[in-house]
Scaffold this motif. Structure first.
Motif, short mmCIF file in Angstrom:
data_model
loop_
_atom_site.label_atom_id
_atom_site.label_comp_id
_atom_site.label_asym_id
_atom_site.label_seq_id
_atom_site.Cartn_x
_atom_site.Cartn_y
_atom_site.Cartn_z
N UNK A 308 -4.69 -7.22 1.88
CA UNK A 308 -3.24 -6.96 1.97
C UNK A 308 -2.61 -6.86 0.59
N UNK A 309 -3.04 -7.75 -0.29
CA UNK A 309 -2.48 -7.73 -1.64
C UNK A 309 -2.83 -6.43 -2.36
N UNK A 310 -4.06 -5.97 -2.18
CA UNK A 310 -4.46 -4.69 -2.78
C UNK A 310 -3.62 -3.54 -2.23
N UNK A 311 -3.29 -3.60 -0.92
CA UNK A 311 -2.44 -2.56 -0.31
C UNK A 311 -1.05 -2.58 -0.93
N UNK A 312 -0.49 -3.78 -1.14
CA UNK A 312 0.83 -3.89 -1.77
C UNK A 312 0.79 -3.30 -3.18
N UNK A 313 -0.29 -3.59 -3.89
CA UNK A 313 -0.39 -3.08 -5.27
C UNK A 313 -0.49 -1.56 -5.29
N UNK A 314 -1.24 -1.00 -4.34
CA UNK A 314 -1.33 0.46 -4.26
C UNK A 314 0.02 1.08 -3.92
N UNK A 315 0.74 0.43 -2.99
CA UNK A 315 2.06 0.93 -2.62
C UNK A 315 3.02 0.84 -3.79
N UNK A 316 2.93 -0.27 -4.55
CA UNK A 316 3.80 -0.43 -5.73
C UNK A 316 3.49 0.65 -6.77
N UNK A 317 2.21 0.96 -6.93
CA UNK A 317 1.83 1.98 -7.91
C UNK A 317 2.35 3.35 -7.46
N UNK A 318 2.22 3.63 -6.16
CA UNK A 318 2.71 4.91 -5.65
C UNK A 318 4.23 5.02 -5.83
N UNK A 320 5.97 3.48 -8.08
CA UNK A 320 6.22 3.63 -9.51
C UNK A 320 6.03 5.08 -9.95
N UNK A 321 4.97 5.74 -9.44
CA UNK A 321 4.73 7.14 -9.79
C UNK A 321 5.87 8.03 -9.28
N UNK A 322 6.39 7.70 -8.09
CA UNK A 322 7.51 8.47 -7.55
C UNK A 322 8.75 8.29 -8.42
N UNK A 323 8.99 7.04 -8.86
CA UNK A 323 10.13 6.79 -9.74
C UNK A 323 9.99 7.56 -11.05
#
Length: 437
Positions: A308-318, A320-323
């Motif tokens: 779950x934590x890895x999923x959150x990190x991937x979502x945060x990275x995505x 961030x890329x969108x921002x």
């Protein structure tokens, strides 16, 4: 006593004396010493030592020897070989009889007769568990910082000496919640004497976890954060190892999980996700499972948590890329507006047309380097136009002032003749001389 001090060692005579008078083995002389001390001191042959030890265990197996007194006496006489003989004898024949190495070291440190070599020799010795004096000092309930400094300065190798389980003194400092100043000294000494030595953090975490020492794990975590941030810890591997252990309690496991994800949660910086992870850890049941089911539950929960934590990190990275993409688009928009405003300020249609044509001719399939060169050239041309416009304005101003000066000359007088030729006419005769001057 006399036979042990002699240079000739007759085994038959030793046997006769011991069998005839066994009490001689525990008889003290005027200084309170036993015959066995003189055997250590005089480096008696191996067979003599063997006979005395076996005889002592046969006749007086409940009578513990005063090992500390023997060590201090040998140390004050600087009998290095005697100390080693004593150490080997203790390891091989009297492992159940304890030695307070800390007291011996302190006593010899204060002694005027013990040499530094003797003191170092004592510090290098380990007990039957492979523990150095530094191990034993860290495990004690009394912590003398001066004693720590003396031990480390005299024999820094003790910092990296492993006991029979492969553990270093610093592990026992974590485990026993050693005072802050002791931990600070151990850490600084380790970095000073062994700057390239990487501690086995995973092994220490697993050891503390199996011992159900959550406080020790917290101490280790804080020390790693503050002093060894560049040394990696595979927290997930530690969690899986402890989940499989029959000795790990739920509370210890929860503590490990919280610490293992602390930095990653801070890096996420999303309170909602942080709350979900914390709730997931808090909802661990305590008494609902048998031992085998408990281990399976811990293992499943650990893997699910890190997934779950890895999923959150991937979502945060995505996110961030969108921002970044939106931010870049905003910058491009601002740059476009800035060019438009600067063109309006120029007020020269010819130049405006050139810039517009240059922009329209930009190739759609250009590479990144080509786009960068094109953008730089655009703003460079625009800056050149602005400099030219400014230079033209200054030239016009100079010509205007020269024209005014000409009409103020004696040829034209001060009557105001020729004001109609000026580019700008304020219409007030009184003001014009002041402005020109």
């Amino acid at each position: 006593h006399i036979l042990a001090c002699s240079t000739k060692h007759d085994m038959e005579l030793y046997r006769f004396m011991i069998e005839k008078y066994p009490n001689n083995l525990i008889t003290q002389d005027k200084w309170g010493y036993l015959p066995i001390l003189y055997s250590f001191l005089c480096n008696a042959p191996q067979e003599v030592m063997q006979l005395m030890v076996e005889s002592h265990n046969t006749y007086f197996h409940d009578n513990a020897l005063d090992w500390g007194r023997l060590i201090i006496t040998l140390g004050e006489d600087n009998a290095l070989d005697g100390i080693r003989n004593l150490f080997d004898t203790h390891q091989d024949h009297f492992p159940d009889q304890s030695i307070n190495w800390e007291e011996c070291a302190v006593e010899l440190a204060r002694s005027q007769s013990a040499s530094i070599e003797t003191f170092k020799s004592l510090l290098r010795l380990s007990d039957c568990l492979g523990m150095s004096p530094l191990h034993i000092l860290v495990c004690s309930t009394k912590h003398d910082i001066d004693m720590y400094q003396s031990l480390i300065e005299t024999c820094p190798k003790n910092l990296t000496t492993q006991d029979k389980w492969g553990d270093l003194p610093i592990l026992y400092a974590f485990w026993g919640n050693a005072p802050k100043e002791v931990m600070q000294l151990l850490v600084e000494s380790h970095n000073t004497y062994f700057p390239g030595h990487v501690l086995d953090w995973g092994r220490m975490i697993v050891t503390l976890g199996k011992a159900n020492a959550p406080g020790g794990i917290r101490n280790l975590f804080d020390t790693h954060q503050n002093h060894f941030p560049d040394q990696d810890i595979n927290w997930e591997e530690c969690a899986v190892e402890l989940a499989r252990s029959r000795r790990t309690s739920f509370e210890t496991f929860k503590t490990l999980l919280r610490l293992s994800v602390a930095n990653r949660l801070d890096a996420l910086g999303v309170e909602k996700w942080q709350g979900k992870v914390e709730d997931f850890i808090n909802e661990f049941p305590v008494n609902e499972y048998t031992r085998d089911k408990k281990r399976a539950r811990l293992l499943y929960s650990a893997r699910l948590l890190y997934s779950n934590l890895a999923s959150y990190e991937q979502l945060k990275e995505a996110t961030w890329l969108l921002e970044i993409a939106l931010w870049k688009a905003k910058i491009d928009e601002c740059r476009s507006l800035s060019v438009a405003n600067r063109l309006d300020a120029l007020g020269v249609e010819k130049w405006q047309g050139k810039v517009e044509n240059f922009t329209n001719e930009f190739p759609a399939s250009a590479s990144e380097n080509t786009r960068e060169e094109w953008a730089r050239l655009l703003f460079s041309n625009l800056a050149s136009y602005e400099q030219l416009k400014e230079a033209t304005w200054l030239l016009e101003l100079a010509l205007w002032k020269a024209n005014i000066d000409a009409y103020r000359s004696p040829i034209h007088g001060q009557s105001g003749e020729g004001r109609s030729h000026f580019r700008i006419n304020c219409g007030v005769q009184q003001i014009l001389p002041i402005v020109v001057s």
